[in-house]
Design a protein around this motif. Sequence first.
Motif, PDB file in Angstrom:
ATOM      1  N   GLN A  66      -5.039  -0.457  -2.712  1.00  0.00           N
ATOM      2  CA  GLN A  66      -3.987  -0.155  -1.746  1.00  0.00           C
ATOM      3  C   GLN A  66      -4.466   0.755  -0.621  1.00  0.00           C
ATOM      4  O   GLN A  66      -3.755   0.969   0.357  1.00  0.00           O
ATOM      5  CB  GLN A  66      -2.816   0.520  -2.459  1.00  0.00           C
ATOM      6  N   GLN A  67      -5.643   1.304  -0.761  1.00  0.00           N
ATOM      7  CA  GLN A  67      -6.112   2.236   0.268  1.00  0.00           C
ATOM      8  C   GLN A  67      -6.437   1.487   1.558  1.00  0.00           C
ATOM      9  O   GLN A  67      -6.975   0.385   1.528  1.00  0.00           O
ATOM     10  CB  GLN A  67      -7.356   2.992  -0.226  1.00  0.00           C
ATOM     11  N   PRO A  68      -6.129   2.088   2.686  1.00  0.00           N
ATOM     12  CA  PRO A  68      -6.266   1.358   3.946  1.00  0.00           C
ATOM     13  C   PRO A  68      -7.685   0.911   4.271  1.00  0.00           C
ATOM     14  O   PRO A  68      -7.870  -0.073   4.972  1.00  0.00           O
ATOM     15  CB  PRO A  68      -5.763   2.347   4.993  1.00  0.00           C
ATOM     16  N   ARG A  72       0.824  -1.193   0.000  1.00  0.00           N
ATOM     17  CA  ARG A  72       0.000   0.000   0.000  1.00  0.00           C
ATOM     18  C   ARG A  72       0.869   1.257   0.000  1.00  0.00           C
ATOM     19  O   ARG A  72       1.804   1.395   0.762  1.00  0.00           O
ATOM     20  CB  ARG A  72      -0.879  -0.012   1.241  1.00  0.00           C
ATOM     21  N   THR A  73       0.580   2.137  -0.874  1.00  0.00           N
ATOM     22  CA  THR A  73       1.272   3.414  -0.882  1.00  0.00           C
ATOM     23  C   THR A  73       0.223   4.495  -0.652  1.00  0.00           C
ATOM     24  O   THR A  73      -0.783   4.525  -1.320  1.00  0.00           O
ATOM     25  CB  THR A  73       1.929   3.669  -2.249  1.00  0.00           C
ATOM     26  N   LYS A  79     -16.537   6.899 -14.865  1.00  0.00           N
ATOM     27  CA  LYS A  79     -15.967   7.973 -14.029  1.00  0.00           C
ATOM     28  C   LYS A  79     -15.693   7.412 -12.644  1.00  0.00           C
ATOM     29  O   LYS A  79     -16.501   7.546 -11.731  1.00  0.00           O
ATOM     30  CB  LYS A  79     -17.025   9.074 -13.891  1.00  0.00           C
ATOM     31  N   VAL A  80     -14.569   6.742 -12.509  1.00  0.00           N
ATOM     32  CA  VAL A  80     -14.274   6.106 -11.225  1.00  0.00           C
ATOM     33  C   VAL A  80     -13.894   7.173 -10.200  1.00  0.00           C
ATOM     34  O   VAL A  80     -13.335   8.217 -10.560  1.00  0.00           O
ATOM     35  CB  VAL A  80     -13.119   5.082 -11.412  1.00  0.00           C
ATOM     36  N   ALA A  81     -14.284   6.928  -8.939  1.00  0.00           N
ATOM     37  CA  ALA A  81     -13.826   7.847  -7.881  1.00  0.00           C
ATOM     38  C   ALA A  81     -12.311   7.722  -7.792  1.00  0.00           C
ATOM     39  O   ALA A  81     -11.765   6.641  -8.013  1.00  0.00           O
ATOM     40  CB  ALA A  81     -14.458   7.453  -6.548  1.00  0.00           C
ATOM     41  N   THR A  82     -11.638   8.810  -7.486  1.00  0.00           N
ATOM     42  CA  THR A  82     -10.186   8.685  -7.291  1.00  0.00           C
ATOM     43  C   THR A  82      -9.958   7.885  -6.010  1.00  0.00           C
ATOM     44  O   THR A  82     -10.855   7.784  -5.165  1.00  0.00           O
ATOM     45  CB  THR A  82      -9.518  10.063  -7.128  1.00  0.00           C
ATOM     46  N   SER A  83      -8.762   7.353  -5.878  1.00  0.00           N
ATOM     47  CA  SER A  83      -8.525   6.553  -4.672  1.00  0.00           C
ATOM     48  C   SER A  83      -8.645   7.433  -3.430  1.00  0.00           C
ATOM     49  O   SER A  83      -9.095   6.977  -2.390  1.00  0.00           O
ATOM     50  CB  SER A  83      -7.179   5.834  -4.738  1.00  0.00           C
ATOM     51  N   GLU A  84      -8.301   8.717  -3.544  1.00  0.00           N
ATOM     52  CA  GLU A  84      -8.452   9.610  -2.377  1.00  0.00           C
ATOM     53  C   GLU A  84      -9.932   9.830  -2.053  1.00  0.00           C
ATOM     54  O   GLU A  84     -10.331   9.795  -0.898  1.00  0.00           O
ATOM     55  CB  GLU A  84      -7.804  10.980  -2.638  1.00  0.00           C
TER      56      GLU A  84
END
Length: 408
Positions: free
Chosen positions: A382-384, A143-144, A334-339
């Motif tokens: 990779q998002q927690p 994960r980054t 239109k995917v949500a950004t990982s943030e």
Amino acid sequence: MLSVNQLHAHQLEARKRLHRHQPASLANHAAANECNVAISRSIGRIHWQKLRRLVTQPVSYAVCSASLPDGEHTHIEIGARRPNTTFETDDGGLGDLARANEAVRRFVCVFNTTKWRMLTTTTRFGSIKFARPYANSTQVALRTITTKSLPSTPFSILDKMARTFFVGGNWKMNGSLESTKSLTQTLTQAKLDSNVEVVVAPPALHLLTVQEQLKGSSVSVSAQNAFHKASGAFTGEVSVSMLKDASIPWVILGHSERRTLFHESDANVAEKTAAALAENLSVILCIGETLEQREANETVNVVVRQLNAVADQVKDWSKIVVAYEPVWAIGTGKVATSEQAQEVHAAIRKWASEKLGKDTADKLRIIYGGSVAGKNCKELAQQPDIDGFLVGGASLKPEFVDIVNANA
Ligand SMILES: O=C(CO)COP(=O)(O)O
């Protein structure tokens, strides 16, 4: 800025001290020596919150020790990428960070024990590989997190490890008996990451056929909807009891298409969820905001409202997987950004912690849905707080296998 050798020396020194010192004194040591090394010692859990307390200056390196659920000891190193910095990774391989994003500090968690030996490193930590027997756990290690500061969300690496990654394929109203056969063949012949729970949801008419075709594989089936009453004059409906009778283990409830096109209210969804759980089914509970709601800054309020309606009727959430599916991302490409996704997932976990208790929140799987594809799944994974996906369009293609294997 520390040189590679200095950093490595500090790192070694830090490791030697790991078992002898309390975190606070080590943090002081780090500060006193301007070595930007902070160490936290904890048993079982590692939280960003703890690191935030300890790390009062920008870190190059933070080291945590922890015990893994299987009793293995490990420590976790968190290195902050900085422009024009090189740091030496634990296996002696050099990770050149010069090409890291100039503006953004990135933190990478690197697992290392005698068993978790890093095999390769490259300039992009996304390609660090670990040796067996823990290779399958590398989703955590890889994960980054992109952040301008240490994340405010408590981020327990071991909690994420404890949650089995879940990938659902929602086939919606698609497919024929013939095309369904080739889809299931793709799944049974593919090499699927054995650490991932995979569920596909065909249309009701195809459920039993698909279940038969997937027999002996690790893939389970799910219904796309169900009615809460056991039986009666409800033309066109399939009840949760019928699903149970047919040994269908999962049901998707509250999908935005049901909410919007078929006018299912929060209360309807809650009623169905309670009925499904009463029949011992597992539920993929969909929630999510519309574009208007997002633009009005209402996202968290909307998902919390949808969740509260269910929490009013359901106390035990152990058989629920929450699928956060922003309506504007469904079927739109239109995917949500990982943030964006991580932010809402973290808010959902916070809600769960406050409403259902920390233990339930730590265990609750929160998956993301909305234009998930082979090309965007790895970063999201990779998002927690992203514990898997609910996939629509791409679940009808061989690409679904790549999404299942997002962490592999
Ligand atoms: O609605 C979805 C899954 O339930 C998402 O659909 P898409 O992946 O086609 O956007």
